[in-house]
Design a protein around this motif. Structure first.
Motif, PDB file in Angstrom:
ATOM      1  N   LEU A  66      -7.498  12.306  -9.392  1.00 41.53           N
ATOM      2  CA  LEU A  66      -5.976  13.064  -9.140  1.00 41.53           C
ATOM      3  C   LEU A  66      -4.920  12.877 -10.191  1.00 41.53           C
ATOM      4  O   LEU A  66      -3.830  12.557  -9.790  1.00 41.53           O
TER       5      LEU A  66
ATOM      6  N   CYS B 254       4.844  15.612  -4.921  1.00 34.91           N
ATOM      7  CA  CYS B 254       4.296  16.415  -5.696  1.00 34.91           C
ATOM      8  C   CYS B 254       4.362  18.062  -5.270  1.00 34.91           C
ATOM      9  O   CYS B 254       4.849  18.703  -6.212  1.00 34.91           O
TER      10      CYS B 254
ATOM     11  N   VAL C 165      -5.663  13.565   0.896  1.00 34.86           N
ATOM     12  CA  VAL C 165      -5.067  13.270  -0.229  1.00 34.86           C
ATOM     13  C   VAL C 165      -3.681  13.092   0.068  1.00 34.86           C
ATOM     14  O   VAL C 165      -2.747  13.612   0.753  1.00 34.86           O
ATOM     15  N   SER C 166      -3.443  11.540  -0.483  1.00 29.69           N
ATOM     16  CA  SER C 166      -2.029  11.114  -0.189  1.00 29.69           C
ATOM     17  C   SER C 166      -1.124  10.870  -1.427  1.00 29.69           C
ATOM     18  O   SER C 166       0.080  10.991  -1.216  1.00 29.69           O
ATOM     19  N   GLU C 167      -1.756  10.879  -2.724  1.00 33.77           N
ATOM     20  CA  GLU C 167      -0.849  10.664  -3.846  1.00 33.77           C
ATOM     21  C   GLU C 167      -1.554  11.274  -5.146  1.00 33.77           C
ATOM     22  O   GLU C 167      -2.818  11.440  -5.023  1.00 33.77           O
ATOM     23  N   PHE C 168      -0.844  11.469  -5.954  1.00 37.00           N
ATOM     24  CA  PHE C 168      -1.422  11.900  -7.543  1.00 37.00           C
ATOM     25  C   PHE C 168      -0.576  10.789  -8.280  1.00 37.00           C
ATOM     26  O   PHE C 168       0.267   9.936  -8.043  1.00 37.00           O
TER      27      PHE C 168
ATOM     28  N   THR D  22       3.720  10.908  -4.332  1.00 36.19           N
ATOM     29  CA  THR D  22       3.044  11.312  -3.144  1.00 36.19           C
ATOM     30  C   THR D  22       2.702  12.851  -2.954  1.00 36.19           C
ATOM     31  O   THR D  22       3.233  13.471  -3.913  1.00 36.19           O
ATOM     32  N   TYR D  23       1.547  13.027  -2.338  1.00 36.99           N
ATOM     33  CA  TYR D  23       1.225  14.585  -2.289  1.00 36.99           C
ATOM     34  C   TYR D  23       2.413  15.480  -2.002  1.00 36.99           C
ATOM     35  O   TYR D  23       2.500  16.307  -2.418  1.00 36.99           O
TER      36      TYR D  23
ATOM     37  N   CYS E  58       4.636  17.519 -11.802  1.00 34.88           N
ATOM     38  CA  CYS E  58       3.625  18.179 -10.952  1.00 34.88           C
ATOM     39  C   CYS E  58       3.552  19.632 -11.313  1.00 34.88           C
ATOM     40  O   CYS E  58       4.264  20.672 -10.599  1.00 34.88           O
TER      41      CYS E  58
END
Length: 325
Positions: free
Chosen positions: A172, A97, A9-12, A93-94, A179
């Motif tokens: 995501l 967030c 998981v790199s980003e939302f 980005t994860y 967040c």
């Protein structure tokens, strides 16, 4: 549903308040204005308190800390939202967030604790006036603020670490402009029963506990005020806590409104809109409540601007600004 490993998981995607393109400039202008007003208003409160020796008392010490927390609280969420609107991007980005969620929980908790500490300060001032200087000495005031920071930091750290352990689904998208903890838990692919129970326990303990303390303090304050014989004495006692009571009412009414609306509508979009009230509007209104209802703050601001105008020959500008106070 197929899941992805947490390390992948790199980003939302923050969907924001609206996905309508024509509304984005309006939302950007509105939130930019509210953010600038929030920062400026709370900075003025901090400057007024720090520059006036008459305001170096426990009540204004706590108010100064509340203004600082309100600036940080709003700065945790609004700038990222403005950047996303300006760049036409919804990505966060994860790591960004998780960091935003941690600081959001930290400053929300601090707001709650500081309002409780301020209620205790008013309780001692009105119910135990002869012992006020002994009980609310500088060491105790610093310890109360320090304890608020430590408790809030630990609770937000615990909740953030629980989210870090969750595996997320391929979807995501966060239907919010921040967040938010509950929305992130909803995206998890594993069983979230335990983390939900821990979250509700922390909210009940750190939210209900301070509220109970505030209600207890004000029940004693009202009882003491009713025991004052003169009408002038009652008014003077009530006026010392009127601003704080207004801020407490605004904070808890908007916070409860968010959770009640989310429970009633089950709509993430409605919850995001309602969240604007306590994440943006309440920190913006707090300086106005304290400055408009507090003659000491208004006098301190006038003296501060007066010194600035004499030092930098800005008489016309500051006279215009002072006329608005």
């Amino acid at each position: 549903m197929e899941t992805e490993n947490l390390t992948r998981v790199s980003e939302f995607l923050l969907l924001g308040l609206s996905e309508e393109p024509e509304l984005q400039p309006l939302i950007f202008g509105l939130f930019l204005s509210m953010y600038l007003i929030t920062v400026l208003g709370n900075l003025l409160i901090i400057l007024a308190v720090s520059s006036d020796s008459h305001l170096h008392t426990p009540m204004y010490f706590f108010l100064c800390n509340l203004s600082l927390v309100d600036i940080c609280f709003t700065s945790t969420t609004v700038p990222k939202m403005l950047v996303n609107i300006q760049t036409l991007s919804k990505v966060i980005t994860y790591g960004g967030c998780i960091t935003q969620m941690y600081f959001f929980l930290l400053f929300a908790g601090l707001d709650d604790f500081l309002l409780t500490v301020m209620a205790y300060d008013r309780f001692v001032a009105i119910c135990l006036p002869l012992h006020y200087t002994v009980i609310m000495n500088p060491r105790v005031c610093v310890l109360l603020v320090f304890a608020s920071w430590i408790t809030s930091a630990l609770s937000s750290l615990l909740q953030s670490l629980m989210v870090l352990r969750l595996p997320f689904c391929t979807d995501l998208e966060i239907p919010h402009f921040i967040c938010e903890l509950h929305e992130m838990i909803q995206l998890a692919c594993s069983d979230t029963f335990l983390i939900n129970m821990v979250m509700y326990f922390i909210v009940g303990l750190l939210g209900g506990g301070p509220l109970a303390g505030i209600l207890y303090s004000y029940s004693k304050i009202v009882s003491s005020i009713c025991g004052i014989s003169s009408a002038q004495g009652k008014y003077k006692a009530f006026s010392t806590c009127a601003s704080h009571l207004s801020v407490v009412s605004l904070f808890y009414c908007t916070s409860l409104g968010v959770y009640l609306s989310s429970a009633g509508t089950h709509s993430s979009h409605s919850t995001a809109i309602a969240s604007v009230m306590y994440t943006v509007v309440t920190p913006m209104l707090n300086p106005f409540i304290y400055s408009l209802r507090n003659e000491n703050i208004k006098r301190a601001l006038k003296r501060f601007f007066g010194r600035i105008s004499r030092n930098y020959n800005l008489d016309i500008f500051w006279r215009l600004l002072l006329s608005l106070l």
